[in-house]
Design a protein around this motif. Sequence first.
Motif, PDB file in Angstrom:
ATOM      1  N   LEU A 165       0.832  -1.204   0.000  1.00  2.19           N
ATOM      2  CA  LEU A 165       0.000   0.000   0.000  1.00  2.19           C
ATOM      3  C   LEU A 165       0.863   1.250   0.000  1.00  2.19           C
ATOM      4  N   ALA A 166       1.936   1.245   0.789  1.00  2.00           N
ATOM      5  CA  ALA A 166       2.833   2.401   0.845  1.00  2.00           C
ATOM      6  C   ALA A 166       3.477   2.649  -0.515  1.00  2.00           C
ATOM      7  N   ILE A 188       0.958   4.297  -2.808  1.00  2.00           N
ATOM      8  CA  ILE A 188       0.762   5.714  -2.474  1.00  2.00           C
ATOM      9  C   ILE A 188       1.891   6.560  -3.041  1.00  2.00           C
ATOM     10  N   ALA A 232       1.688   6.588   6.769  1.00  2.00           N
ATOM     11  CA  ALA A 232       0.300   6.968   6.996  1.00  2.00           C
ATOM     12  C   ALA A 232      -0.321   6.102   8.080  1.00  2.00           C
ATOM     13  N   ASP A 291      -3.355   3.686   8.618  1.00  2.08           N
ATOM     14  CA  ASP A 291      -4.222   2.942   7.705  1.00  2.08           C
ATOM     15  C   ASP A 291      -5.657   2.874   8.232  1.00  2.08           C
ATOM     16  N   GLU A 292      -6.539   2.263   7.438  1.00  4.32           N
ATOM     17  CA  GLU A 292      -7.963   2.254   7.742  1.00  4.32           C
ATOM     18  C   GLU A 292      -8.290   1.608   9.086  1.00  4.32           C
ATOM     19  N   GLN A 318      -6.492   1.450  11.751  1.00  5.27           N
ATOM     20  CA  GLN A 318      -6.046   2.355  12.808  1.00  5.27           C
ATOM     21  C   GLN A 318      -6.928   3.600  12.896  1.00  5.27           C
ATOM     22  N   TRP A 325       1.415  11.229   5.595  1.00  8.19           N
ATOM     23  CA  TRP A 325       0.770  11.214   4.283  1.00  8.19           C
ATOM     24  C   TRP A 325      -0.704  11.588   4.347  1.00  8.19           C
ATOM     25  N   ASN A 326      -1.453  10.937   5.231  1.00  8.05           N
ATOM     26  CA  ASN A 326      -2.896  11.230   5.336  1.00  8.05           C
ATOM     27  C   ASN A 326      -3.195  12.046   6.587  1.00  8.05           C
ATOM     28  N   THR A 378      -1.168   6.651  17.790  1.00  2.00           N
ATOM     29  CA  THR A 378      -1.345   6.361  16.375  1.00  2.00           C
ATOM     30  C   THR A 378       0.011   5.991  15.795  1.00  2.00           C
ATOM     31  N   ASN A 391       2.637   3.525   9.334  1.00  2.00           N
ATOM     32  CA  ASN A 391       3.372   2.457   8.678  1.00  2.00           C
ATOM     33  C   ASN A 391       4.259   3.065   7.612  1.00  2.00           C
TER      34      ASN A 391
END
Length: 207
Positions: A3-4, A7, A38, A40-41, A43, A81-82, A190, A193
């Motif tokens: 995923l990273a 992105i 970021a 992730d969903e 988390q 990132w997010n 938080t 990753n």
Amino acid sequence: RTLAEQILADNNPNYPEAENSPAGLVDVERRFVGFNGAVDEPQLRWLRQTLQHARQHNERCIILSHQPIHPGSCGLVTLMWNYDRVLSILREYRDVVAVSFAGHAHKGGYERDEESGIHFRVVEAALETPPPGMTYGVVDVYEKRIVLRGSGRCESAEYDLSHLTTATATTTTNSNNNNNNNNEWTNSKTRANTVSPTRITEVESEL
């Protein structure tokens, strides 16, 4: 990791040859480099659920993350990132979140979010302290303020909690409770990753 990588491929034209280079990226887009990451969903869902639980039980929270969440608190090349999604959640729970502590940006930084009143502090990096010096901070939590007692490169500061309008009790999730003032605090961590870092050259001035 997959995923990273996706992105980075979608947001950084220098990837994969120079994944740590922000060349060609502007403003907050500079955050899309390989040494960042970021939340992730799963988390994000956990964060929202934890803050909602805190609100329902009239608790307050301190947010701990490796990467900075607020763009005003750090060099943009070190931003999560997010960050926008995480920041949106924290603003939604402004009556619960007292302060956010982060690292990653070695120079440190601070911003009080205008919309929510939440304090965002990036703590100066211990690894930038030449031996035998030491850099660290001790956080003292009170009902109406939080005090960071810094040593070495860590700057001391005091943060008032005037934005917390409804929370009156506090709790801590790690069982290391110190209830001298009969206060309990929820400690929400938080984790970002991150992809494996390579050489960092042109962006050192922003770290």
